[in-house]
Motif scaffolding. Structure first.
Motif, PDB file in Angstrom:
ATOM      1  N   GLY A 160       0.852  -1.182   0.000  1.00  0.00           N
ATOM      2  CA  GLY A 160       0.000   0.000   0.000  1.00  0.00           C
ATOM      3  C   GLY A 160       0.887   1.230   0.000  1.00  0.00           C
ATOM      4  O   GLY A 160       1.812   1.331   0.804  1.00  0.00           O
ATOM      5  N   VAL A 161       0.626   2.160  -0.927  1.00  0.00           N
ATOM      6  CA  VAL A 161       1.432   3.374  -1.046  1.00  0.00           C
ATOM      7  C   VAL A 161       0.506   4.578  -1.048  1.00  0.00           C
ATOM      8  O   VAL A 161      -0.421   4.655  -1.865  1.00  0.00           O
ATOM      9  CB  VAL A 161       2.275   3.383  -2.335  1.00  0.00           C
ATOM     10  CG1 VAL A 161       3.097   4.664  -2.419  1.00  0.00           C
ATOM     11  CG2 VAL A 161       3.185   2.176  -2.405  1.00  0.00           C
ATOM     12  N   ASP A 162       0.759   5.517  -0.137  1.00  0.00           N
ATOM     13  CA  ASP A 162      -0.046   6.737  -0.063  1.00  0.00           C
ATOM     14  C   ASP A 162       0.881   7.943  -0.129  1.00  0.00           C
ATOM     15  O   ASP A 162       1.835   8.048   0.645  1.00  0.00           O
ATOM     16  CB  ASP A 162      -0.855   6.766   1.236  1.00  0.00           C
ATOM     17  CG  ASP A 162      -1.668   8.038   1.371  1.00  0.00           C
ATOM     18  OD1 ASP A 162      -2.561   8.253   0.522  1.00  0.00           O
ATOM     19  OD2 ASP A 162      -1.424   8.822   2.306  1.00  0.00           O
ATOM     20  N   THR A 206       5.712  10.285   1.782  1.00  0.00           N
ATOM     21  CA  THR A 206       5.132   9.161   1.048  1.00  0.00           C
ATOM     22  C   THR A 206       5.233   7.936   1.948  1.00  0.00           C
ATOM     23  O   THR A 206       6.320   7.596   2.420  1.00  0.00           O
ATOM     24  CB  THR A 206       5.888   8.923  -0.274  1.00  0.00           C
ATOM     25  OG1 THR A 206       5.663  10.037  -1.146  1.00  0.00           O
ATOM     26  CG2 THR A 206       5.404   7.654  -0.953  1.00  0.00           C
ATOM     27  N   ASP A 207       4.091   7.289   2.193  1.00  0.00           N
ATOM     28  CA  ASP A 207       4.018   6.162   3.123  1.00  0.00           C
ATOM     29  C   ASP A 207       3.933   4.848   2.356  1.00  0.00           C
ATOM     30  O   ASP A 207       3.151   4.726   1.407  1.00  0.00           O
ATOM     31  CB  ASP A 207       2.791   6.300   4.025  1.00  0.00           C
ATOM     32  CG  ASP A 207       2.813   7.585   4.843  1.00  0.00           C
ATOM     33  OD1 ASP A 207       3.916   8.101   5.091  1.00  0.00           O
ATOM     34  OD2 ASP A 207       1.729   8.064   5.226  1.00  0.00           O
ATOM     35  N   ILE A 208       4.722   3.873   2.779  1.00  0.00           N
ATOM     36  CA  ILE A 208       4.769   2.567   2.133  1.00  0.00           C
ATOM     37  C   ILE A 208       4.562   1.482   3.187  1.00  0.00           C
ATOM     38  O   ILE A 208       5.236   1.477   4.219  1.00  0.00           O
ATOM     39  CB  ILE A 208       6.118   2.346   1.410  1.00  0.00           C
ATOM     40  CG1 ILE A 208       6.330   3.434   0.344  1.00  0.00           C
ATOM     41  CG2 ILE A 208       6.181   0.962   0.788  1.00  0.00           C
ATOM     42  CD1 ILE A 208       7.696   3.387  -0.307  1.00  0.00           C
ATOM     43  N   THR A 253       7.191  -1.362   7.112  1.00  0.00           N
ATOM     44  CA  THR A 253       6.740   0.001   6.847  1.00  0.00           C
ATOM     45  C   THR A 253       7.917   0.905   6.511  1.00  0.00           C
ATOM     46  O   THR A 253       9.050   0.668   6.943  1.00  0.00           O
ATOM     47  CB  THR A 253       5.997   0.580   8.060  1.00  0.00           C
ATOM     48  OG1 THR A 253       6.865   0.578   9.197  1.00  0.00           O
ATOM     49  CG2 THR A 253       4.750  -0.225   8.370  1.00  0.00           C
ATOM     50  N   HIS A 288      -2.336   1.906  -4.627  1.00  0.00           N
ATOM     51  CA  HIS A 288      -1.768   3.257  -4.598  1.00  0.00           C
ATOM     52  C   HIS A 288      -2.858   4.316  -4.496  1.00  0.00           C
ATOM     53  O   HIS A 288      -3.827   4.298  -5.259  1.00  0.00           O
ATOM     54  CB  HIS A 288      -0.949   3.444  -5.887  1.00  0.00           C
ATOM     55  CG  HIS A 288      -0.281   4.767  -6.028  1.00  0.00           C
ATOM     56  ND1 HIS A 288       0.043   5.580  -4.961  1.00  0.00           N
ATOM     57  CD2 HIS A 288       0.148   5.432  -7.133  1.00  0.00           C
ATOM     58  CE1 HIS A 288       0.621   6.675  -5.405  1.00  0.00           C
ATOM     59  NE2 HIS A 288       0.692   6.607  -6.711  1.00  0.00           N
ATOM     60  N   ALA A 297      -2.023   4.321   3.985  1.00  0.00           N
ATOM     61  CA  ALA A 297      -1.431   3.322   3.089  1.00  0.00           C
ATOM     62  C   ALA A 297      -1.883   1.921   3.485  1.00  0.00           C
ATOM     63  O   ALA A 297      -2.190   1.083   2.633  1.00  0.00           O
ATOM     64  CB  ALA A 297       0.094   3.424   3.125  1.00  0.00           C
TER      65      ALA A 297
END
Length: 696
Positions: free
Chosen positions: A8-10, A16-18, A29, A66, A493
């Motif tokens: 999940g990528v936000d 930017t969070d992964i 994370t 995403h 994310a």
């Protein structure tokens, strides 16, 4: 056993969070600074860093989900494609006339935003189709070719086509589309019958134009992201979060990017919905605070509140839904959010009257807050929280971002405390309280302003700054329970991993419910369901993994606005029509406080279908296990809790230390967020490692 991962990528304005979730429940994370010039670069580089830290490789990633702000940023910054519009003669200025709604009552200085298509790129054809679908004046192919040629001569990068009543008969739009594709086969084209086959000219035109305006931008971004992933040896398929909380493939997003305009905030709400269902929480208010904005939404009885339309680029989305018209209207389903311009990077300033103000301007990731040491000189909300002792200068993002507390204190002294004639701690606390009060407005707009008492809800807080403010905001609202999920700073994310693939279809189908031809009604719904089924099959969802959900928009005959109610499975007969009438009457009373008598005719306005692609075995394992090790708890430090309580030596703990209920004041430090528990509140962990904070 081979462990596969989903990602999940936000993308946020600052970070930017992964999140990598393994099929065995393990979670990795990563939080990296957003690369504003090319958002795809931060995603690829962040994934590569995760691979280096964990020893994983790209071939174990089966799916990347995403949430992106690329499309909305193109509209906000007016950096979309050079777009042309072909419409019916006499309707050239629909984009400027709009609906005559005013976002600010009595403000004669307010100006409408500039149309996304300038007037000289809006061309007309002399044709007319009636609301019944009958052709009153046929389209001259030579006229259509001339208008297409005129736009191509202007070097447009995309064309939108929206003709009067094409939802009833798309023949003329299809003719123009064929001409465009013959003359410019690679040019992006947005046809209103394919985008939004519904009544209301401005809504349909605006939505079709927005879709065309962002098509080339989104296509370039997705190509760049795909290329970067391929070079990093990550062949996983790419799914995009939609504004409605569902997912769509990157190919579908390229064709209809209007569905991902507000994809950024949706992931956290979807994740909160899943946890609310698992914990049997009847009502939660989600509170997501990042670096630039704070957003609130409601989840009641496991269902997210959705809006059928919203405005893009209209500024802060808050307050009465009657005060609309500020931005560019987009008529697609979206999670109903209220938003305020208050985040960790929001600037703290003093207005001409000597009052302390917060935002909406933000320092962003560059130069960022003063304490980042990247050249920022204006104090921010994050600087205030550093001064107050809430944020540990040595442990933001697990220590990857070092903060300079002395610079933050000096900025508050010079820019806030000295001009106001107060001490630095009081100035910082005042900024903290004003930021909180601004965000409370968002919570009130999704609760009290819609007939809900926030005291009946739990506050579900996430985002990099949400847990820091949640307890104080709940206290101000009279709420008694706050829930902080694991990895709260990356929860948007993480929430992407709970979502299903969704495809939404609708079309205008105006019939009085008591006089409708039931065979015709069933045929129309079946055709749309078949369209959804075909799309799901093309994406690999069949059998139990594919589900069709129906809905209907209705109103009392003669009304302008409609309400949507669910439609049961199976054939539509007279009994089902009566059920729809009753469901509409109940929804009307719930929304407006009254309903008409049983003899009042109800009109079916549009039919709607959602095709759901459901992941086999569910989305997220029950027992997730973060792999990031918790550091040793730092020593207690002084924190300021207002002029009444002053500075208190406050215990600093890790999440795992809350196995036993612990009274505040407390500060819970984590890799991605800091949680502040006020005096008089008690914190503990539930079975899923959520922090539960309750008023004692």
């Amino acid at each position: 056993m081979t462990v596969n991962y989903r990602v999940g990528v936000d993308i946020g304005g600052t970070f930017t969070d992964i999140v990598l979730l393994g099929s065995d429940g393990t979670i990795h994370t990563k939080k990296v600074s957003s690369s504003v010039d090319n958002y795809a670069r931060a995603i690829v580089e962040g994934l590569v860093e995760v691979f280096e830290e964990t020893g994983l490789s790209g071939d174990v990633i089966e799916e990347i989900r995403h949430g992106t702000t690329v499309a909305s940023n193109a509209i906000l910054e007016h950096k979309g494609a050079r777009t042309g519009l072909i419409t019916t003669k006499g309707f050239r200025d629909v984009l400027e006339i709009r609906t005559l709604r005013m976002p600010r009552l009595y403000d004669i200085a307010w100006e409408k935003p500039e149309p996304l298509v300038e007037r000289r790129l809006r061309r007309v054809v002399d044709e007319r189709i009636a609301a019944s679908g009958a052709i009153e004046q046929a389209l001259d192919p030579a006229d259509a070719e001339a208008q297409v040629d005129a736009l191509l001569a202007e070097k447009v990068e995309a064309i939108a086509v929206c003709l009067l009543h094409s939802y009833a008969n798309p023949a003329h739009e299809q003719m123009i589309a064929e001409i465009i594709r013959r003359k410019a086969p690679d040019l992006p084209v947005s046809i209103s019958f394919e985008v939004l086959p519904e009544i209301k000219e401005y809504e349909r035109t605006s939505t079709t134009v927005i879709n065309a305006y962002v098509m080339p931008i989104v296509a370039r971004y997705l190509r760049a992201l795909r290329g970067g992933l391929d070079r990093a040896d990550v062949p996983a398929r790419l799914l995009l979060m939609q504004s409605n909380g569902g997912l769509m493939t990157s190919e579908a997003a390229t064709e209809k990017p209007m569905n991902i305009i507000e994809s950024g905030p949706a992931g956290g709400v979807v994740g909160a919905q899943a946890l609310a269902r698992s914990k049997n929480l009847p009502g939660i208010i989600t509170f997501d605070m990042g670096g630039t904005t704070a957003k609130a939404a409601t989840v009641e009885n496991g269902q997210v509140t959705r809006a059928s339309e919203y405005s893009v680029g209209g500024g802060i989305m808050i307050g009465s839904r009657l005060l609309t018209g500020a931005g560019y209207l987009l008529k697609v389903p979206a999670i109903d959010l209220a938003e305020v311009g208050a985040g960790g990077g929001s600037l703290v300033w003093i207005d001409a009257g000597g009052s302390l103000q917060i935002g909406p301007e933000s320092a962003g990731s560059t130069p960022g807050p003063v304490c980042y040491g990247k050249g920022g000189v204006e104090p921010t909300v994050t600087d205030a929280n550093v001064v107050l002792g809430y944020i540990n200068p040595g442990y933001l993002v697990g220590g990857a971002v070092k903060l300079d507390g002395d610079k933050a204190r000096a900025a508050f002294e010079e820019k806030v405390a000295r001009p106001l004639g107060i001490e630095v701690a009081r100035a910082a606390h005042g900024a903290h309280l004003i930021a909180a009060s601004n965000m409370i407005r968002a919570i009130r707009s999704v609760s009290t302003e819609r007939g809900r008492d926030p005291r009946d809800f739990s506050l579900f807080a996430f985002g990099g700054n949400g847990p820091l403010f949640a307890c104080g905001m709940a206290e101000s609202l009279g709420m008694t329970r706050v829930v902080i999920p694991p990895s709260p700073g990356l929860f948007s994310a993480f929430g992407l991993l709970y979502a299903d693939v969704e495809h939404h279809y609708s079309r205008t189908f105006r019939r009085l419910t008591r006089k409708a031809d039931l065979a015709e009604v069933n045929a129309a719904w079946d055709a749309m369901a078949g369209q959804a089924q075909h799309q799901l099959e093309a994406e690999g969802f069949t059998g139990a993994n594919a589900k069709i959900v129906r809905a209907a928009a209705l109103h009392y005959h003669g009304q302008t606005f409609d309400l949507t109610v669910p439609v049961p499975d199976g054939p539509i007969d007279a009994a089902v029509m009566r059920q729809l009438e009753e469901a509409y009457g109940q929804e009307h009373e719930r929304t407006y406080g009254h309903r008409a008598g049983p003899d009042e005719p109800v009109e079916l306005v549009s039919i709607q279908v959602v095709g759901l692609g459901i992941r086999l075995g569910g989305g997220v394992p029950e027992n997730v296990r973060p792999t990031r090790a918790e550091p040793d708890a730092p020593p207690p430090r002084p924190a300021y809790f207002g002029p009444d309580k002053g500075w208190i030596e406050t215990r600093v703990v890790r999440r795992s230390d809350l196995g036993e209920p612990t009274m505040g004041p407390l500060i819970v430090e984590e890799y991605d967020a800091t949680c502040v528990v006020l005096p008089g509140w008690r914190a503990s962990l539930d079975g899923s490692k959520n922090i539960i904070i309750e008023r004692v």
